[in-house]
Design a protein around this motif. Sequence first.
Motif, PDB file in Angstrom:
ATOM      1  N   LEU A  65       0.813  -1.216   0.000  1.00 58.35           N
ATOM      2  CA  LEU A  65       0.000   0.000   0.000  1.00 58.35           C
ATOM      3  C   LEU A  65       0.845   1.264   0.000  1.00 58.35           C
ATOM      4  O   LEU A  65       0.302   2.364  -0.102  1.00 58.35           O
ATOM      5  CB  LEU A  65      -0.918   0.029   1.229  1.00 58.35           C
ATOM      6  N   ILE A  66       2.152   1.123   0.077  1.00 58.83           N
ATOM      7  CA  ILE A  66       2.992   2.313   0.253  1.00 58.83           C
ATOM      8  C   ILE A  66       3.020   3.199  -0.973  1.00 58.83           C
ATOM      9  O   ILE A  66       3.367   4.381  -0.877  1.00 58.83           O
ATOM     10  CB  ILE A  66       4.435   1.932   0.667  1.00 58.83           C
ATOM     11  N   HIS A  67       2.659   2.652  -2.128  1.00 56.36           N
ATOM     12  CA  HIS A  67       2.652   3.451  -3.355  1.00 56.36           C
ATOM     13  C   HIS A  67       1.262   4.004  -3.682  1.00 56.36           C
ATOM     14  O   HIS A  67       1.065   4.592  -4.742  1.00 56.36           O
ATOM     15  CB  HIS A  67       3.169   2.617  -4.522  1.00 56.36           C
ATOM     16  N   THR A  68       0.308   3.783  -2.778  1.00 54.31           N
ATOM     17  CA  THR A  68      -1.070   4.193  -3.000  1.00 54.31           C
ATOM     18  C   THR A  68      -1.314   5.580  -2.421  1.00 54.31           C
ATOM     19  O   THR A  68      -1.227   5.768  -1.205  1.00 54.31           O
ATOM     20  CB  THR A  68      -2.039   3.194  -2.331  1.00 54.31           C
ATOM     21  N   PRO A 117      -8.937   4.782   0.144  1.00 52.93           N
ATOM     22  CA  PRO A 117     -10.280   4.293   0.495  1.00 52.93           C
ATOM     23  C   PRO A 117     -10.821   3.243  -0.470  1.00 52.93           C
ATOM     24  O   PRO A 117     -11.530   2.321  -0.048  1.00 52.93           O
ATOM     25  CB  PRO A 117     -11.136   5.563   0.471  1.00 52.93           C
ATOM     26  N   GLU A 118     -10.478   3.340  -1.750  1.00 53.39           N
ATOM     27  CA  GLU A 118     -10.926   2.341  -2.720  1.00 53.39           C
ATOM     28  C   GLU A 118     -10.309   0.978  -2.414  1.00 53.39           C
ATOM     29  O   GLU A 118     -10.974  -0.060  -2.523  1.00 53.39           O
ATOM     30  CB  GLU A 118     -10.553   2.765  -4.135  1.00 53.39           C
ATOM     31  N   VAL A 119      -9.045   0.988  -2.039  1.00 55.35           N
ATOM     32  CA  VAL A 119      -8.363  -0.263  -1.709  1.00 55.35           C
ATOM     33  C   VAL A 119      -8.967  -0.888  -0.453  1.00 55.35           C
ATOM     34  O   VAL A 119      -9.286  -2.082  -0.424  1.00 55.35           O
ATOM     35  CB  VAL A 119      -6.857  -0.029  -1.512  1.00 55.35           C
ATOM     36  N   LEU A 120      -9.143  -0.080   0.586  1.00 53.90           N
ATOM     37  CA  LEU A 120      -9.684  -0.612   1.840  1.00 53.90           C
ATOM     38  C   LEU A 120     -11.117  -1.091   1.668  1.00 53.90           C
ATOM     39  O   LEU A 120     -11.528  -2.078   2.288  1.00 53.90           O
ATOM     40  CB  LEU A 120      -9.591   0.447   2.935  1.00 53.90           C
ATOM     41  N   ALA A 121     -11.894  -0.408   0.828  1.00 53.97           N
ATOM     42  CA  ALA A 121     -13.259  -0.860   0.555  1.00 53.97           C
ATOM     43  C   ALA A 121     -13.252  -2.216  -0.153  1.00 53.97           C
ATOM     44  O   ALA A 121     -14.108  -3.079   0.120  1.00 53.97           O
ATOM     45  CB  ALA A 121     -13.991   0.174  -0.297  1.00 53.97           C
ATOM     46  N   ARG A 175      -8.183   5.127   9.264  1.00 49.52           N
ATOM     47  CA  ARG A 175      -8.695   4.794   7.931  1.00 49.52           C
ATOM     48  C   ARG A 175      -9.333   3.399   7.941  1.00 49.52           C
ATOM     49  O   ARG A 175     -10.394   3.185   7.349  1.00 49.52           O
ATOM     50  CB  ARG A 175      -7.571   4.830   6.903  1.00 49.52           C
ATOM     51  N   LEU A 176      -8.692   2.463   8.593  1.00 46.95           N
ATOM     52  CA  LEU A 176      -9.234   1.107   8.665  1.00 46.95           C
ATOM     53  C   LEU A 176     -10.569   1.071   9.398  1.00 46.95           C
ATOM     54  O   LEU A 176     -11.500   0.359   8.992  1.00 46.95           O
ATOM     55  CB  LEU A 176      -8.235   0.186   9.370  1.00 46.95           C
ATOM     56  N   ARG A 177     -10.665   1.831  10.460  1.00 45.70           N
ATOM     57  CA  ARG A 177     -11.895   1.855  11.261  1.00 45.70           C
ATOM     58  C   ARG A 177     -13.090   2.271  10.409  1.00 45.70           C
ATOM     59  O   ARG A 177     -14.202   1.758  10.574  1.00 45.70           O
ATOM     60  CB  ARG A 177     -11.706   2.804  12.451  1.00 45.70           C
TER      61      ARG A 177
END
Length: 223
Positions: A123-126, A132-136, A184-186
Amino acid sequence: MNAREVLERTRRDYDNVAELYDDMVRRGDEVTDNLSAAMINAFAGLVRSGGSDGAVIDAGCGPGQWTDHLDRNGVRTYGIDLSPAMVAIARRYRPDLRFEIGSILQLDAPDESVPGILAHFSLIHTPSEILPEVLAEFARVITPGGCLLIGVQITDTPGAEGWIPYDHKASPAFLWSLDALTARLRGHGFTELARMRIAASVPGKPPAGYLLARHDDNPPEAT
């Protein structure tokens, strides 16, 4: 830069350094590797205790070293990575395991079907606006009660948004504070279980950090 442009840049950059990156990974650092393994073993233990027969996703698997590690620790795992060169290296080492070219923005898995996701420095390059799109997407595929382990390079002096840019050797990247990532995760229904901060192995290199989280049975609406 939009999501497509970020993906294309990251794919290109890692294709260009794949063999050098693999060599660096295989040489490793004893202290960092042992501490990383401790967190990944904890993640593996939680996955096994959940009793699911589904496969964990190593999301951004690179040359597949941790896909291999999880498999050897009794966890069904497959790896995906943007870089065809990285996937080729992973298949070379473990031709018996599943490795696919793919994006963390669009996982090839049904809703609530994956008992865990390992995102080991993927995720470091995001950029923060795409995160939010990735976590979703992670929240979509992980089973209720499933686990997510994120590894990132961290900063103790983040900006107002919880991150700062970082001149990564392979591709432009971001350093995060673990508190900001937890927040962000929450928002996507994940509750932090544990974290680890690993001191930099050489001067000038940022510390490494891990967040281990569980996906709630009744997650709140994502923000």
